[in-house]
Every structure is written in C-alpha cells, then in structure tokens.
Write a protein that holds these residues in place. Structure first.
Motif, PDB file in Angstrom:
ATOM      1  N   LEU A 109      47.043  47.093  39.963  1.00  0.00           N
ATOM      2  CA  LEU A 109      45.935  48.041  40.057  1.00  0.00           C
ATOM      3  C   LEU A 109      44.924  47.598  41.108  1.00  0.00           C
ATOM      4  N   ALA A 140      41.378  48.253  35.161  1.00  0.00           N
ATOM      5  CA  ALA A 140      41.455  47.314  36.288  1.00  0.00           C
ATOM      6  C   ALA A 140      40.198  46.472  36.326  1.00  0.00           C
ATOM      7  N   SER A 143      49.223  51.601  40.665  1.00  0.00           N
ATOM      8  CA  SER A 143      48.191  52.543  41.087  1.00  0.00           C
ATOM      9  C   SER A 143      48.496  53.957  40.584  1.00  0.00           C
ATOM     10  N   ALA A 179      47.609  53.988  36.723  1.00  0.00           N
ATOM     11  CA  ALA A 179      46.226  53.716  36.322  1.00  0.00           C
ATOM     12  C   ALA A 179      45.611  54.820  35.459  1.00  0.00           C
TER      13      ALA A 179
END
Length: 199
Positions: free
Chosen positions: A31, A100, A166, A169
């Motif tokens: 992340l 994150a 990513s 997330a």
C-alpha cells in the motif's frame, strides 16, 4: 502430475492466505509502495525453502518410520481443524481492517529484517510448510510436483499481494472484506482436514 500440482497449489494458497502478521506487513508495504520486490521475493523464497525441505525430507522419514506418516496425517488434520476454527471465529467476530501506515520511506535493511523475523520466527510457518505440506505431499504419487505447486502458489500470492495492494486498499479498509476472507480460509481448511482423515 497435474492432480498433484493442482492439489499442492490449492493447499499452498489456502495456508498462505490466512491473515497474519507477515501478510499484513506485505500488504502495508504494498500500500505504501516501498521495497515491494525485495519483500515479496524474501517471503516467497523463504516459503520455497521450507516447503521443499518438508517435501524432500518427509518421504525418507516415512519410509524409515512407518507409523510416522499416520501420526503426522492425524496431527495435520487436527491442526487444520484448529486453523480453520480460528479463521471462522475471526470471521464471526469481525472488526479487523487494514489501513496503510503513514510516514517517510523506510530503509531497506530494517524492512527486510522485519519480514525475515515475521517469517522465520513464526512457529506456524514450520507447521504449515515443513510438517503439514510435507506430510500431505507423501499422499500423492509425485510429492515433488505437489511441493512445486505449493511453491508456485507462494510466489503468485506474494507478488499479487505486494503489487496488487494499491488495488485492494479500498476493499480491505472495510472489515467485511476480512470477514469474507477469513470465512473462506476456514471452510477450505476444514475441507482439507476431512480429506486427510478419509485417506
């Protein structure tokens, strides 16, 4: 060959998907997009070494000690029942979410030291790879192919986790996503335990 490869891959994915400190650390670094390649390679190569140690050593051990295979099979089934129950309980309780971590870029060596500690100092990694995968591989015609399937699943999982973080997330910011994953892992663990007991 293909049944052994598929079975090894399936069990490898099932074991490695369980939410734990190692996976959470890889996901967090993914992340943050920091040192992703060294981290995923370290995790996957560590798994590969442990899996092959279990697969290559277990066959020799079972040949010289006949009762050992049955003991490990029932022990592995018991562990899978416990592992599955833990995942299902976590799914029932819910409330876990991953965010994150904010902050400046960390240096590579402390990050690698952390992931090595999370991998090699975790007693469950030896149960999962050396003992469990090693004992189950002995049930298949080609244990090395079974082990190769588990190794491949480890590489695929860690690279997907690190580089796909990513994309995940928004999903794993929600506790419900962790509940679904935990429940899936628990069901798979129990299914494999039943199969072991019926062999």
């Amino acid at each position: 060959m293909w049944p052994s490869l598929f079975a090894g891959s399936l069990l490898g994915f099932s074991l490695i998907m369980a939410i734990g400190a190692q996976n959470a650390f890889v996901l967090r670094q993914g992340l943050r997009r920091q040192h992703v390649l060294p981290i995923v390679l370290t995790c996957a190569m560590s798994d590969a070494a442990l899996i092959m140690a279990g697969v290559l050593g277990f066959g020799t051990l079972t040949a010289s000690v006949p009762w050992f295979e049955m003991t490990m099979r029932f022990g592995g089934a018991a562990f899978l029942v416990w592992y599955g129950a833990r995942s299902l309980i976590a799914a029932w309780r819910g409330g876990a979410a991953l965010t994150a971590a904010e902050g400046e870029t960390q240096r590579l060596w402390p990050v690698l030291a952390t992931i090595l500690a999370l991998t090699w100092l975790n007693p469950h990694v030896y149960l999962d790879t050396v003992v469990l995968l090693g004992s189950i591989s002995a049930q298949y015609p080609d244990p090395k192919v079974f082990g190769l399937g588990a190794v491949l699943s480890s590489f695929v999982f860690f690279f997907a986790l690190g580089y796909g973080a990513s994309l995940l997330a928004p999903v794993f910011a929600r506790p419900r996503a962790w509940q679904v994953l935990d429940a899936s892992v628990g069901v798979v663990m129990w299914a494999i335990a039943v199969k072991l007991l019926m062999m």
